[in-house]
Scaffold this motif. Sequence first.
Motif, PDB file in Angstrom:
ATOM      1  N   GLU A 189       0.988  -1.229  -0.007  1.00 25.57           N
ATOM      2  CA  GLU A 189      -0.072  -0.052  -0.025  1.00 25.57           C
ATOM      3  C   GLU A 189       0.940   1.309  -0.095  1.00 25.57           C
ATOM      4  OE1 GLU A 189      -2.518  -0.697   3.446  1.00 25.57           O
ATOM      5  OE2 GLU A 189      -3.561  -2.181   2.398  1.00 25.57           O
ATOM      6  N   ILE A 190       1.955   1.207   0.480  1.00 25.40           N
ATOM      7  CA  ILE A 190       2.908   2.646   0.565  1.00 25.40           C
ATOM      8  C   ILE A 190       3.925   2.754  -0.371  1.00 25.40           C
ATOM      9  CG2 ILE A 190       2.492   2.499   3.242  1.00 25.40           C
ATOM     10  CD1 ILE A 190       5.555   1.567   3.304  1.00 25.40           C
ATOM     11  N   ALA A 191       3.917   1.484  -1.399  1.00 24.05           N
ATOM     12  CA  ALA A 191       4.875   1.307  -2.199  1.00 24.05           C
ATOM     13  C   ALA A 191       4.655   2.646  -3.361  1.00 24.05           C
ATOM     14  CB  ALA A 191       4.981   0.363  -3.140  1.00 24.05           C
ATOM     15  N   PRO A 192       3.487   2.714  -3.868  1.00 29.99           N
ATOM     16  CA  PRO A 192       3.321   4.027  -4.826  1.00 29.99           C
ATOM     17  C   PRO A 192       3.702   5.393  -4.220  1.00 29.99           C
ATOM     18  CG  PRO A 192       1.396   2.610  -4.716  1.00 29.99           C
ATOM     19  CD  PRO A 192       2.237   2.162  -3.461  1.00 29.99           C
ATOM     20  N   ARG A 193       3.219   5.567  -2.920  1.00 32.35           N
ATOM     21  CA  ARG A 193       3.642   6.860  -2.357  1.00 32.35           C
ATOM     22  C   ARG A 193       5.179   6.965  -2.323  1.00 32.35           C
ATOM     23  NH1 ARG A 193       1.544   9.001   3.549  1.00 32.35           N
ATOM     24  NH2 ARG A 193       3.037  10.530   3.854  1.00 32.35           N
ATOM     25  N   PHE A 194       5.961   6.022  -2.432  1.00 32.41           N
ATOM     26  CA  PHE A 194       7.433   6.446  -2.063  1.00 32.41           C
ATOM     27  C   PHE A 194       8.178   6.012  -3.757  1.00 32.41           C
ATOM     28  CE2 PHE A 194       6.567   5.494   2.380  1.00 32.41           C
ATOM     29  CZ  PHE A 194       7.373   6.356   3.073  1.00 32.41           C
TER      30      PHE A 194
END
Length: 510
Positions: free
Chosen positions: A120-125
């Motif tokens: 879930e946080i991969a796109p944000r980073f």
Amino acid sequence: MESPAVSFLLFLLITTVLLPYLSSSEPSNVFPANKHPRFLGKHSHPIKPKYQQQYRYETRYFSQQLDHFSFSDDVPRFRQRYLINNEYWAGPSRLAPIFLYCGNEGDIEWFAVNTGFLWEIAPRFGAMVLFPEHRFYGESMPYGSREEAYKNATTLSYLTAEQALADFAVFITELKRNLSAEGCPVVLFGGSYGGMLAAWMRLKYPHIAIGALASSAPILQFEDIVPPETFYNIVSNSFKRESNSCFDTIKHSWNALTSAAQREDGLRQLSKTFHLCRELKSVQDLSDWLDSAYSYLGMVNYPYPTNFLMPLPGHPIREVCRKIDNSPDGSSIVDRIFNGISVYYNYTGDVDCFELDDDPHGMDGWNWQACTEMVMPMSSDRDTSMFPAYDFDYSAYQEECRRDYQVTPRPRWITTEFGGHDIEHVLKFFGSNIIFSNGLLDPWSGGGVLKNISETIVALVAEEGAHHTDLRPSTTEDPDWLVEQRATEIKLIEGWLDSYRQKIKATFNM
């Protein structure tokens, strides 16, 4: 492990974790219990589960050296499976991060589908996501097959945490080189035994990974660092806080089961009562099965329905105690225990009968790890535990390991290799960029780091958290504390990455 765990795993471990070899401090009519649970489910037909691929990834294989610490020309190689998703990766030019989950004691797809936070946080980073599988688990079998890999102590000798960490280090180094991404920072993630590996890898290979999120990582569960009764006290307290009568029923059930087994045709009747596929050979087997379920319930006492170890409702311990306490009037202790335990083993009602020894997630290698380096002493206190009272008996433990694997455990090796004693002092001066997250409902939290050590080695402790709750996929039912904890983890990881990029920029501007 029916003889122990963790995943883990622990180890579980990862598992979690370990073979149980304990000496009884109770009268002889109280049978010994399997004191070291591992992650597994018990079904009527043991088959390899098909994991629902809810996240997009490719499955690839990396040619890995079997022994990283030999320079012989004829060292065998094996295919290490890994899962990869680079659709969000911003690439080398932007020093985009690589998020690597340290595979632990089981099939890597099982961990991938249960680690939603990372996805879930991969796109944000703008991060690449990698899930390399732990050697000797899943499809990453040396010698070409599980049968050959698990053949004897010689082939299994390469199943160690040290070799696994070297696998991860070689794998990520080669992958970055092939992608011309040597400058891209790596952030490690792991839960349970995988969390232990993430923390240890950050300490052992600081030049390869800039930080680690180690969730539910019992790195202090060795030697005499924490009291050996801690694990079972936490499990027991989770039941007691739901219902004193439920706690008491379970505590008295061990003698009731022993008495029932000693009656004429007792084992057959117990087999019938508990809907077992095969007739019991000993009441010990039933004890182990129940002990494991209570321990796993302690780990996965999530506030919402899950399907990690087994299909379970939210607050599963509450539901188990409700079934025990609300059994029909006149129900025996044995009947009440079956009603309660069915919440864990058969919540969906789909199971006709139970096998006591299947391993659908492929975690049996932990038995070997527990007999060599993952020696986690555990005991059960007479007054505070709902389990039979036992003291850890290292001599019996050692004898079992010699019988099963022809090896002698090395209980001090992990702390020699990775540390553990005086952890606050050591990490304060020699470590950085590690998040230790723990939920106090999780029995493994007793062996975790529960307070901040420095500005960059942070402990996030959730009073209502269970086993690596923070790594699980987010849901609309997530409590506020969990949302806030994940936000804190994201902020800390952002800080690591910002600091790394600033240092790289300063170096090039010199």
